[in-house]
Design an enzyme around this catalytic site. Structure first.
Site, PDB file in Angstrom:
ATOM      1  N   MET A 195      34.774   6.185  44.002  1.00  0.00           N
ATOM      2  CA  MET A 195      34.075   7.295  43.339  1.00  0.00           C
ATOM      3  C   MET A 195      33.979   7.088  41.826  1.00  0.00           C
ATOM      4  O   MET A 195      34.151   8.014  41.042  1.00  0.00           O
ATOM      5  CB  MET A 195      34.794   8.625  43.632  1.00  0.00           C
ATOM      6  CG  MET A 195      34.895   8.941  45.117  1.00  0.00           C
ATOM      7  SD  MET A 195      35.978  10.360  45.481  1.00  0.00           S
ATOM      8  CE  MET A 195      37.616   9.658  45.141  1.00  0.00           C
ATOM      9  N   LYS A 251      29.170  15.486  52.543  1.00  0.00           N
ATOM     10  CA  LYS A 251      29.383  15.785  51.137  1.00  0.00           C
ATOM     11  C   LYS A 251      28.732  14.693  50.305  1.00  0.00           C
ATOM     12  O   LYS A 251      28.977  13.512  50.516  1.00  0.00           O
ATOM     13  CB  LYS A 251      30.878  15.848  50.806  1.00  0.00           C
ATOM     14  CG  LYS A 251      31.639  16.934  51.535  1.00  0.00           C
ATOM     15  CD  LYS A 251      33.101  16.882  51.152  1.00  0.00           C
ATOM     16  CE  LYS A 251      33.916  17.914  51.920  1.00  0.00           C
ATOM     17  NZ  LYS A 251      35.344  17.867  51.570  1.00  0.00           N
ATOM     18  N   ASP A 281      31.568  13.379  58.646  1.00  0.00           N
ATOM     19  CA  ASP A 281      31.177  13.302  57.244  1.00  0.00           C
ATOM     20  C   ASP A 281      29.933  12.436  57.048  1.00  0.00           C
ATOM     21  O   ASP A 281      29.503  11.706  57.957  1.00  0.00           O
ATOM     22  CB  ASP A 281      32.322  12.720  56.409  1.00  0.00           C
ATOM     23  CG  ASP A 281      33.400  13.751  56.108  1.00  0.00           C
ATOM     24  OD1 ASP A 281      33.145  14.948  56.329  1.00  0.00           O
ATOM     25  OD2 ASP A 281      34.493  13.353  55.656  1.00  0.00           O
TER      26      ASP A 281
END
Length: 258
Positions: free
Chosen positions: A170, A56, A34
């Site tokens: 997030m 991502k 990732d």
């Protein structure tokens, strides 16, 4: 049939990889990694290993989750040892549970290798203990991305009245809304808050404030960042060791795993 290792690569400092995680990197035929992993870890891979970037970014995916799931199955079914390298811990906002479900449905052997999650590591490097006998006896790891229906209000109302310390993943883009909801549902506007950007790495930056004024300072901080809310943030002024004594490598990785 091969095997898949779902590995937590830790929060950013390459020395925080577990010994088992490092072995999984070294022994892999294929590594799917990732964006948030420290790419120094890939130096431990076999020169013959295939490296597949699955990065991502917010609203911008190199591969969709369905495509990643399909690759894991395809590579394993070809007889490969596959290491799925994920930032932090694969089972804490890492979608590792979804990947494990797919592997289980296809009858593919797998192991979970836990990692150090940024929710605990970033505050630690910023000098913020998540629990403290004088300040906090409970902590919650929280997603800043909540459902947009009526349940979102219940979600933030519960958090405003619940755990002493909140660690929010997030959440930077929704910081104004998060602070507003916590205040609306009962958190003191003067509750301390910290934003830790690229925690545990050389690029770490920390900004502190309160729920009522952090937005005036938050423009200095972008993703990826951890948000920490609670009285424990007050301890940072005393415990901010990272800025004063940056961590040093204790042992070469080769000495740990041979």
């Amino acid at each position: 049939m091969g095997k898949v290792y779902l590995v937590g690569a830790g929060p950013g400092d390459p020395d925080l990889i577990t010994v088992k995680g490092l072995k999984a990197i070294q022994q892999a035929d294929v590594i799917l990694y990732d964006r948030l992993i420290n790419e120094e870890l890939l130096q431990h891979a076999s020169p013959y290993a295939e490296l597949v970037f699955c990065g991502k970014r917010p609203d911008q995916h190199s591969l969709t989750q369905d495509q990643i799931n399909a690759l894991l199955c395809d590579y394993a079914e070809q007889g490969n040892v596959v290491t799925r390298l994920k930032g932090g811990d694969p089972f804490i906002f890492g979608r590792g549970g979804e990947e494990a479900e797919v592997l289980s449905r296809h009858g593919i052997s797998y192991e979970i290798v836990p990692g150090i999650t940024s929710g605990s590591a970033a505050p630690a490097y910023a000098g913020i203990p998540l629990t403290h006998r004088d300040y906090s006896s409970s902590v919650a790891f929280v997603s800043g991305v909540s459902k947009q229906d009526g349940s979102a209000e219940n979600y933030w109302e519960h958090l405003a009245k619940g755990p002493d310390t909140l660690c929010i993943y997030m959440g930077v883009r929704k910081l104004p809304d998060i602070c507003d909801k916590l205040i609306r549902y009962g958190r003191d506007p003067q509750t301390p808050i910290a934003l830790v950007h690229w925690g545990t790495t050389k690029g770490q930056q920390t900004v502190t404030g309160t729920l009522i004024d952090i937005q005036e300072k938050s423009h200095l901080i972008q993703n990826p960042s951890m948000i920490v809310i609670g009285e424990v943030v007050r301890l940072r002024d005393q415990l901010k060791w990272f800025e004063e004594t940056p961590p040093q490598e204790l042992f070469p990785q080769e000495a740990i795993v041979g």
